[in-house]
Motif scaffolding. Structure first.
Motif, PDB file in Angstrom:
ATOM      1  N   ARG A  73       0.861  -1.180   0.000  1.00 52.74           N
ATOM      2  CA  ARG A  73       0.000   0.000   0.000  1.00 52.74           C
ATOM      3  C   ARG A  73       0.900   1.233   0.000  1.00 52.74           C
ATOM      4  O   ARG A  73       1.776   1.368   0.862  1.00 52.74           O
ATOM      5  N   VAL A  74       0.671   2.128  -0.952  1.00 58.70           N
ATOM      6  CA  VAL A  74       1.550   3.290  -1.127  1.00 58.70           C
ATOM      7  C   VAL A  74       0.727   4.570  -1.141  1.00 58.70           C
ATOM      8  O   VAL A  74      -0.260   4.681  -1.885  1.00 58.70           O
ATOM      9  N   LEU A  75       1.143   5.545  -0.351  1.00 56.00           N
ATOM     10  CA  LEU A  75       0.534   6.869  -0.333  1.00 56.00           C
ATOM     11  C   LEU A  75       1.523   7.856  -0.942  1.00 56.00           C
ATOM     12  O   LEU A  75       2.634   8.027  -0.429  1.00 56.00           O
ATOM     13  N   ASP A  76       1.132   8.469  -2.051  1.00 58.27           N
ATOM     14  CA  ASP A  76       1.998   9.391  -2.791  1.00 58.27           C
ATOM     15  C   ASP A  76       1.514  10.816  -2.552  1.00 58.27           C
ATOM     16  O   ASP A  76       0.455  11.219  -3.048  1.00 58.27           O
ATOM     17  N   LEU A  77       2.275  11.593  -1.793  1.00 58.53           N
ATOM     18  CA  LEU A  77       1.912  12.964  -1.442  1.00 58.53           C
ATOM     19  C   LEU A  77       2.497  13.945  -2.451  1.00 58.53           C
ATOM     20  O   LEU A  77       3.659  13.836  -2.824  1.00 58.53           O
ATOM     21  N   GLY A  78       1.700  14.908  -2.857  1.00 58.81           N
ATOM     22  CA  GLY A  78       2.154  15.836  -3.899  1.00 58.81           C
ATOM     23  C   GLY A  78       2.283  15.108  -5.218  1.00 58.81           C
ATOM     24  O   GLY A  78       3.276  15.266  -5.925  1.00 58.81           O
ATOM     25  N   ALA A  79       1.278  14.309  -5.547  1.00 58.92           N
ATOM     26  CA  ALA A  79       1.384  13.344  -6.639  1.00 58.92           C
ATOM     27  C   ALA A  79       1.361  13.944  -8.033  1.00 58.92           C
ATOM     28  O   ALA A  79       1.911  13.345  -8.969  1.00 58.92           O
ATOM     29  N   ALA A  80       0.716  15.085  -8.217  1.00 63.52           N
ATOM     30  CA  ALA A  80       0.585  15.658  -9.561  1.00 63.52           C
ATOM     31  C   ALA A  80       1.967  15.955 -10.154  1.00 63.52           C
ATOM     32  O   ALA A  80       2.864  16.393  -9.436  1.00 63.52           O
ATOM     33  N   PRO A  81       2.163  15.676 -11.440  1.00 64.22           N
ATOM     34  CA  PRO A  81       1.189  15.210 -12.442  1.00 64.22           C
ATOM     35  C   PRO A  81       0.952  13.701 -12.449  1.00 64.22           C
ATOM     36  O   PRO A  81       0.119  13.221 -13.202  1.00 64.22           O
ATOM     37  N   GLY A  82       1.701  12.933 -11.657  1.00 60.56           N
ATOM     38  CA  GLY A  82       1.425  11.514 -11.535  1.00 60.56           C
ATOM     39  C   GLY A  82       2.554  10.581 -11.903  1.00 60.56           C
ATOM     40  O   GLY A  82       2.361   9.365 -11.932  1.00 60.56           O
ATOM     41  N   GLY A  83       3.750  11.104 -12.151  1.00 60.70           N
ATOM     42  CA  GLY A  83       4.877  10.254 -12.530  1.00 60.70           C
ATOM     43  C   GLY A  83       5.272   9.258 -11.459  1.00 60.70           C
ATOM     44  O   GLY A  83       5.493   8.079 -11.738  1.00 60.70           O
ATOM     45  N   TRP A  84       5.356   9.714 -10.201  1.00 61.93           N
ATOM     46  CA  TRP A  84       5.703   8.802  -9.110  1.00 61.93           C
ATOM     47  C   TRP A  84       4.584   7.784  -8.894  1.00 61.93           C
ATOM     48  O   TRP A  84       4.842   6.618  -8.588  1.00 61.93           O
TER      49      TRP A  84
END
Length: 230
Positions: A73-84
């Motif tokens: 389970r991964v939470l990506d903060l500041g995700a935009a534009p979505g590469g990470w």
């Protein structure tokens, strides 16, 4: 063995592109365009379908530290534009669950849940955890504020975001989890590092090759989360 998910072309000689200044383009815009056209990571991101060259920073960090396990389970903060987020989805596989959050809107990422909201709002963090379906195995933060060109001010701004990300990580991670966060070199992150070392078995700095050499950014990689008792 380190996992590979592609990277910038290497080995052969790369041709350099020179951009002439247009009448309506200021010099800084010309320099930015020339850097983009001559950046192998920009070309590789386009070829491999990543939304930003920054995706390769996470690829390289994961190759080194083994952060993104299958089914995580991964939470990506500041995700935009979505590469990470794209990298996290690919590396955690079908059994994984990835949630990306940003104050800015982002196009949907196949296999992930994308949310728009301010992470300083507890309701946003709660909604992200609910979307994960449980505690996170990894919390990622590539958050960065708009810079003003004043080094001290920019440093304080990015460290404020890093502290927000760290607070979210401490309240969201499962035992043994990992936290990755962008910071700027300069020393004011010392207090955050002291705090992280109390809660993680290992805390290290890393500057992935995809991070531009002239950038002061680096990443804190904290692994082996130990929740506070009680």
């Amino acid at each position: 063995m380190a996992r590979k998910q592609g990277g910038p072309p290497g080995g052969g000689r790369q041709l350099s592109v020179t951009v002439r200044s247009a009448r309506k383009r200021d010099p800084s815009s010309t320099r930015w365009l020339q850097r983009q056209l001559n950046d192998p990571y920009v070309a590789a991101a386009k070829a491999q379908g990543y939304r930003s060259r920054a995706a390769f920073k996470l690829v390289e960090l994961d190759d080194r530290f083994g952060l993104l396990k299958k089914g995580a389970r991964v939470l990506d903060l500041g995700a935009a534009p979505g590469g990470w987020t794209q990298v996290a989805v690919a590396r955690t596989g079908e059994g994984g669950r990835v949630v990306g959050v940003d104050i800015l809107p982002a196009e949907p990422v196949a296999g992930a849940t994308m949310m728009q909201g301010d992470l300083t709002d507890p309701a946003v963090a709660d909604a992200a955890i609910a979307a994960l379906g449980g505690k996170a195995d990894v919390v990622l933060s590539d958050m960065a504020p708009n810079t003003v060109g004043h080094a001290a001010t920019d440093h304080l701004r990015i460290m404020a975001l890093a502290e927000v990300a760290a607070d979210v990580a401490l309240s969201t991670l499962a035992p043994g989890g990992a936290f990755v966060c962008k910071v700027l070199q300069g020393g004011t992150e010392r207090e955050m590092l002291v705090m992280l070392k109390k809660h993680f078995a290992q805390v290290r700095h890393a500057k992935p090759p995809a991070s531009r050499k002239d950038s002061a950014e680096t990443y804190v990689v904290a692994q082996g989360f130990r929740p506070a008792p009680g």
